[in-house]
Scaffold this motif. Structure first.
Motif, short mmCIF file in Angstrom:
data_model
loop_
_atom_site.label_atom_id
_atom_site.label_comp_id
_atom_site.label_asym_id
_atom_site.label_seq_id
_atom_site.Cartn_x
_atom_site.Cartn_y
_atom_site.Cartn_z
N HIS A 134 17.88 -39.11 -37.22
CA HIS A 134 19.02 -39.71 -36.54
C HIS A 134 19.01 -41.23 -36.64
CE1 HIS A 134 15.74 -39.76 -33.57
NE2 HIS A 134 16.32 -40.85 -33.11
N THR A 135 20.14 -41.80 -36.33
CA THR A 135 20.29 -43.25 -36.24
C THR A 135 20.49 -43.61 -34.78
OG1 THR A 135 21.40 -43.26 -38.39
CG2 THR A 135 21.62 -45.23 -37.04
N PRO A 136 19.68 -44.52 -34.20
CA PRO A 136 19.87 -44.90 -32.80
C PRO A 136 21.30 -45.38 -32.55
CG PRO A 136 17.81 -45.79 -33.63
CD PRO A 136 18.54 -45.22 -34.82
N ALA A 137 21.77 -45.19 -31.33
CA ALA A 137 23.13 -45.61 -30.98
C ALA A 137 23.29 -47.11 -31.21
CB ALA A 137 23.42 -45.27 -29.52
N HIS A 151 26.77 -32.32 -47.56
CA HIS A 151 25.85 -31.18 -47.45
C HIS A 151 25.33 -31.12 -46.02
CE1 HIS A 151 23.18 -28.21 -49.57
NE2 HIS A 151 22.53 -28.35 -48.43
N GLY A 152 25.35 -29.93 -45.43
CA GLY A 152 24.83 -29.77 -44.08
C GLY A 152 25.79 -30.25 -43.01
N ARG A 153 25.30 -30.22 -41.76
CA ARG A 153 26.10 -30.63 -40.61
C ARG A 153 25.48 -31.85 -39.93
NH1 ARG A 153 25.68 -26.71 -36.51
NH2 ARG A 153 23.65 -26.29 -37.45
N LYS A 154 26.35 -32.70 -39.42
CA LYS A 154 25.91 -33.92 -38.73
C LYS A 154 26.76 -34.11 -37.48
CE LYS A 154 25.09 -37.52 -41.44
NZ LYS A 154 23.69 -37.97 -41.36
N ARG A 155 26.07 -34.41 -36.35
CA ARG A 155 26.80 -34.65 -35.11
C ARG A 155 26.96 -36.15 -34.86
NH1 ARG A 155 23.41 -32.92 -31.19
NH2 ARG A 155 24.14 -30.76 -31.29
N TRP A 156 28.19 -36.54 -34.50
CA TRP A 156 28.49 -37.92 -34.15
C TRP A 156 28.87 -38.00 -32.68
CZ3 TRP A 156 29.25 -42.39 -37.43
CH2 TRP A 156 28.89 -42.17 -38.76
N ARG A 200 33.20 -39.66 -27.26
CA ARG A 200 33.85 -38.68 -28.13
C ARG A 200 32.77 -38.07 -29.02
NH1 ARG A 200 39.51 -39.05 -28.36
NH2 ARG A 200 40.29 -40.70 -26.98
N SER A 201 32.95 -36.80 -29.38
CA SER A 201 31.94 -36.11 -30.16
C SER A 201 32.58 -35.23 -31.22
CB SER A 201 31.05 -35.26 -29.24
OG SER A 201 30.07 -34.57 -29.99
N VAL A 202 31.96 -35.20 -32.40
CA VAL A 202 32.46 -34.37 -33.48
C VAL A 202 31.30 -33.91 -34.34
CG1 VAL A 202 32.87 -36.30 -35.06
CG2 VAL A 202 34.19 -34.18 -35.31
N GLU A 203 31.43 -32.71 -34.88
CA GLU A 203 30.44 -32.17 -35.81
C GLU A 203 31.08 -32.13 -37.20
OE1 GLU A 203 28.72 -27.78 -36.35
OE2 GLU A 203 28.02 -28.73 -34.49
N LEU A 204 30.47 -32.83 -38.14
CA LEU A 204 30.99 -32.85 -39.51
C LEU A 204 30.27 -31.80 -40.35
CD1 LEU A 204 31.28 -36.67 -40.36
CD2 LEU A 204 32.97 -35.16 -39.28
N TYR A 219 26.12 -42.74 -32.27
CA TYR A 219 24.80 -42.13 -32.41
C TYR A 219 25.00 -40.93 -33.33
CZ TYR A 219 20.81 -39.11 -31.51
OH TYR A 219 19.72 -38.30 -31.69
N VAL A 220 24.16 -40.82 -34.38
CA VAL A 220 24.38 -39.81 -35.42
C VAL A 220 23.10 -39.02 -35.63
CG1 VAL A 220 25.26 -39.44 -37.74
CG2 VAL A 220 25.89 -41.52 -36.51
N GLN A 221 23.20 -37.67 -35.61
CA GLN A 221 22.02 -36.83 -35.74
C GLN A 221 22.29 -35.66 -36.68
OE1 GLN A 221 20.01 -35.69 -32.05
NE2 GLN A 221 19.53 -33.69 -32.89
N ASN A 222 21.30 -35.39 -37.56
CA ASN A 222 21.40 -34.27 -38.49
C ASN A 222 21.10 -32.96 -37.78
OD1 ASN A 222 21.84 -36.17 -40.47
ND2 ASN A 222 19.76 -36.09 -41.29
N LEU A 223 21.90 -31.94 -38.06
CA LEU A 223 21.76 -30.66 -37.38
C LEU A 223 21.13 -29.58 -38.25
CD1 LEU A 223 25.22 -30.48 -35.55
CD2 LEU A 223 23.04 -31.38 -34.68
N ASP A 224 21.24 -29.70 -39.56
CA ASP A 224 20.71 -28.69 -40.49
C ASP A 224 19.44 -29.19 -41.17
OD1 ASP A 224 22.61 -26.76 -39.98
OD2 ASP A 224 24.00 -27.52 -41.49
N PRO A 225 18.64 -28.26 -41.72
CA PRO A 225 17.40 -28.67 -42.40
C PRO A 225 17.62 -29.72 -43.50
CG PRO A 225 17.40 -26.31 -42.05
CD PRO A 225 18.76 -26.79 -41.65
#
Length: 404
Positions: A134-137, A151-156, A200-204, A219-225
């Motif tokens: 992830h990237t800190p806020a 590729h994969g999913r990322k939460r913002w 606000r939140s979204v999953e890409l 704040y951005v975090q990876n959700l998939d391997p």
């Protein structure tokens, strides 16, 4: 209204809210690349991944200084994705610095469909990471941002520029980044998130794109391997003024770092700013002089153009932002949406989910290296007090008055 290159460019320059482009880049060839294909593209390059234990808990964000950098091939990275106790991030890397212009990856990259045919690999950054990376806020002080998920999913998680409660700080310092003191990954204290508003939140997913307007916290975090994304930063008309603010803050940080022990000074800055204390004061003032001159020249030119336009034509151009945005959103074929709002209680639930997944029942490493900023209490308070936006704006105002 239908989506065209010009319409999207107009939207991106005017939008004041983050916008999702669902499956907008699904036709990019790289969105169909599998792990085997990505492995061949990276080849045997030694890639530096920023790594930290997934179970690391702290009320401070996982600052870059806390992480270890481990080099490995992409193939090795894939081999440890499902077994590693660490998250790994090869982040914020410009394509042209890692791949030749005739590489298959660079040849596929163009931001033309967003209205920027002149933007390509040289302007594009690559983000490759594992689950939990992830990237800190933070908020970017320059430009605005378009992100393509391939590729994969990322939460913002996003917050407007004026959002309260995020505790802005310039420590650790990095030019153009203002960090939040809140740890949205795995904090000890969840009370600080209660009452956060404007979120606000979204999953890409692969094929989606996101427009992040100027100044929006994220704040951005990876959700998939395995997670891979690309982005491009685009200039904003207010960047010239912001460059002056950043130059003034840089002078302050550099001079403080010069007179501190090296190990203490390092805690004040991100690793990519380690050479700041070695920069001569004359060079820092030259940088300030350059951006001030650019700003004042542009301001004078704008005044001349405005006066000329007033003499020639008293009519004004209509503001079409609301019309464009509403028309685009109303046409469901465009698959555009404003990033949905999220309540503070739901933010807490997301963080609790992180803690359950990455921390619960895990053995904590008591030898974890501390690289936090809490020991810099007074120094940090001084830097943040001087760097506060209203203080810097007043300094700039006085500076312009004295320069005439």
């Amino acid at each position: 209204m239908e989506v065209t290159d010009d319409v999207i460019r107009n939207l991106s320059t005017k939008a004041s809210l983050p916008v999702v482009f669902r499956q907008f880049v699904k036709d990019w060839p790289i969105c169909a690349w599998d792990e085997k294909k990505w492995t061949s593209v990276f080849g045997e390059k030694d890639i530096p991944f920023r790594c930290l234990k997934k179970s690391f808990v702290s009320d401070e964000p996982c600052w870059e200084r806390r992480c270890q950098v481990k080099k490995m091939t992409f193939s090795t990275f894939l081999g440890v994705l499902n077994t590693s106790q660490e998250w790994m991030y090869f982040d914020y890397k410009y394509l042209h610095q890692w791949f030749s212009s005739d590489s298959e990856l660079c040849k596929t990259i163009s931001w033309k469909q967003f209205g920027y045919p002149d933007k390509g690999p040289a302007d594009t950054t690559l983000w490759v990471g594992s689950q939990g990376a992830h990237t800190p806020a933070h908020q970017d002080t320059y430009g605005y941002n378009i992100v393509a998920q391939v590729h994969g999913r990322k939460r913002w998680l996003l917050f407007p520029p004026e959002a309260g409660g995020l505790k802005p700080t310039r420590v650790p310092y990095e030019e153009s980044s203002v960090y939040s003191e809140l740890n949205f990954y795995c904090p000890n204290d969840l009370d600080v998130f209660n009452g956060l508003t404007g979120g606000r939140s979204v999953e890409l997913r692969a094929g989606d794109a996101l427009l992040v307007p100027r100044g929006w916290w994220h704040y951005v975090q990876n959700l998939d391997p395995l997670n891979i994304a690309l982005n491009v930063w685009l200039p904003h008309e207010k960047d010239n003024s912001t460059q002056i603010s950043e130059a003034l803050i840089k002078i302050l940080i550099a001079q403080i770092c010069k007179d501190l022990p090296q190990e203490t000074a390092k805690l004040l800055v991100n690793p990519n700013e380690d050479d700041i204390s070695d920069t001569p004061l004359a060079v820092l003032f030259l940088q300030l002089e350059t951006v001030v001159k650019t700003y004042l020249d542009k301001k004078r030119k704008t005044r001349r153009v405005k006066r000329q336009k007033t003499r020639e034509d008293n009519s004004t151009e209509p503001d079409i932002e609301e019309f464009d945005l509403k028309a685009l959103l109303d046409n469901h074929k465009n698959k555009l949406e404003i990033v949905p709002t999220i309540a503070s209680s739901d933010i807490v639930d997301l963080i609790k989910r992180n803690i359950r997944e990455f921390v619960n029942n895990k053995v904590q490493d008591e030898d974890e290296v501390e690289a936090g900023t809490s020991s810099l209490c007074l120094t940090k308070a001084v830097i943040d007090s001087f760097s506060q936006s209203d203080v810097i704006d007043l300094v700039k105002q006085n500076l312009f008055a004295r320069l005439g």
